[in-house]
Design an enzyme around this catalytic site. Structure first.
Site, short mmCIF file in Angstrom:
data_model
loop_
_atom_site.label_atom_id
_atom_site.label_comp_id
_atom_site.label_asym_id
_atom_site.label_seq_id
_atom_site.Cartn_x
_atom_site.Cartn_y
_atom_site.Cartn_z
N CYS A 283 65.81 18.75 22.88
CA CYS A 283 65.07 18.51 24.13
C CYS A 283 65.68 17.38 24.97
O CYS A 283 65.92 17.54 26.17
CB CYS A 283 63.60 18.22 23.83
SG CYS A 283 63.27 16.69 22.93
N HIS A 331 58.93 14.54 22.70
CA HIS A 331 59.45 15.71 23.40
C HIS A 331 59.55 15.40 24.89
O HIS A 331 58.80 14.57 25.42
CB HIS A 331 58.55 16.93 23.18
CG HIS A 331 59.18 18.21 23.65
ND1 HIS A 331 60.24 18.81 23.01
CD2 HIS A 331 58.90 19.00 24.74
CE1 HIS A 331 60.58 19.93 23.65
NE2 HIS A 331 59.79 20.06 24.71
N HIS A 343 62.89 23.18 29.48
CA HIS A 343 62.99 22.36 28.26
C HIS A 343 63.59 23.17 27.13
O HIS A 343 63.67 24.41 27.19
CB HIS A 343 61.62 21.79 27.87
CG HIS A 343 60.69 22.80 27.25
ND1 HIS A 343 59.88 22.51 26.18
CD2 HIS A 343 60.42 24.10 27.56
CE1 HIS A 343 59.15 23.57 25.86
NE2 HIS A 343 59.46 24.55 26.69
#
Length: 369
Positions: A283, A331, A343
């Protein structure tokens, strides 16, 4: 100063530089597991479905939550691993610089010693008499005056050489101590990095094993449950906004547009933990590389992006901003407008578009503020 110690330390460090060509290692302990979402109320070690698979929709939803929990924990450990790797690269670079400084310092000391020796030999050639005695024995006034100037110049030169020698020796001792300290930290943290890597692999293996026990129709249903959960979260998030698509209060900057273009071009590439492209990303590998491509380098990990980049109100989001998710900032996704992000979700998934509110938002940062 113990010069033999400095020399030995320098030789050891220079020889050890070859080890620094090995793959970068981590230098930070993994972030402790956190459980900010309802999904994490599931047991850390999943019991898994029965051999015949989940007997009901409720059981399959429990499996989904268990898998999500495992990947969340793997994600937190991955972020710690990535930060550690960046720190290791920096620390290795410092060791290289210190080792070079030690070698340069030894060369400088040798040069100063040669100069001091040359001055001693010059005095010996003058009969071994101190400069003052030579002046007294001179009966030529001009020679006497010239001699005084030479003595003063020589004395000043000797003081300068001695002062430089002292400073260089002190610097060399400092370099040696710093380099030894950094090397010990680097070696110590290699063990921590290995532990972090082991934890990541264990979480991913647990999740993959749990999912592999499902029949194909159950795996398909599991994917649908994932999408349903994300849709519910997105709808709930949008319901808290004054109007759908809120968060586009301003146009993206040129750098923001470039970052969005880069991230969007990676859609379809697989998630791989620790990866920064070009074939795969985790990520924060995706977001950091996107902004690097836009000419604005940012921290490597989502936690460091949250800690170091300027924060903005979610109502003021614009394309290119980064949305940080979960209480542990484990994240990150890039806002691209219209309530969506790009993402890299987790192992087994690919870079994709998703709703900005499909996960629990911690906050928003702006790399080009």
């Amino acid at each position: 100063m113990n010069r033999r110690h400095c020399a030995a330390a320098a030789i050891t460090l220079v020889c050890a530089l070859g080890l620094l060509t090995l793959p970068a290692q981590a230098v930070a302990a993994p972030t402790p597991d956190s459980s900010p979402s309802p999904a994490t109320s599931a047991p850390a070690t999943p019991s898994g479905p029965s051999s015949s698979g989940p007997s009901s929709e409720r059981d399959l939803e429990k499996v989904r939550q268990e898998i999500e929990t495992l990947y969340r924990k793997a994600g937190a450990a991955t972020d710690a691993y990535n930060l550690a790797e960046e720190q290791a690269k920096k620390q290795s670079g410092e060791i290289v610089k210190l080792a070079k400084a030690i070698v340069d310092g030894q060369a400088k000391i040798a040069e100063l010693k040669d100069r001091a020796g040359a001055q001693a030999r010059e005095q010996y050639r003058n009969g071994g008499l101190p400069p003052g005695a030579q002046l007294v024995l001179s009966d030529d006034p001009q020679l006497f005056l010239d001699g005084i100037n030479k003595v003063r110049t020589g004395q000043q030169a000797s003081k300068t050489v001695l002062a430089q020698l002292t400073r260089t020796q002190e610097d060399l001792e400092t370099y040696t101590q710093d380099a030894s300290s950094n090397w010990q930290k680097l070696e110590s943290n290699r063990v921590r990095q290995a532990e972090a890597k082991k934890k990541i692999n264990a979480r991913i293996a647990e999740a993959e094993k749990l999912e592999s026990q499902l029949e194909k129709k159950e795996r398909d249903r599991l994917r649908q449950l994932e999408r349903d959960a994300a849709d519910r979260a997105q709808s709930a998030w949008l319901a808290t906004r004054p109007a759908p698509g809120i968060g586009v209060s301003g146009e993206a900057t040129a750098a923001g547009r470039a970052a969005v273009a880069f991230a969007s071009a990676q859609i379809g590439k697989p998630y791989v933990w620790g990866a920064t492209g070009p074939g795969s990303y985790d990520c924060s590998g995706l977001t950091s590389q996107a902004w690097a491509a836009a000419g604005r380098p940012i921290p490597r990990t989502s936690q460091e992006q949250w800690r170091l980049l300027p924060r903005i109100d979610i109502r003021d989001m614009r394309p290119g901003d980064l949305i940080i998710y979960h209480a542990d900032a484990s994240h990150v996704g890039m806002y691209v407008g219209d309530g969506a992000i790009v993402h890299s979700p987790r192992p087994g998934r690919h870079v994709t578009l998703a709703g900005a509110g499909s996960m629990k938002i911690l906050g928003v940062v702006r790399p080009d503020k």
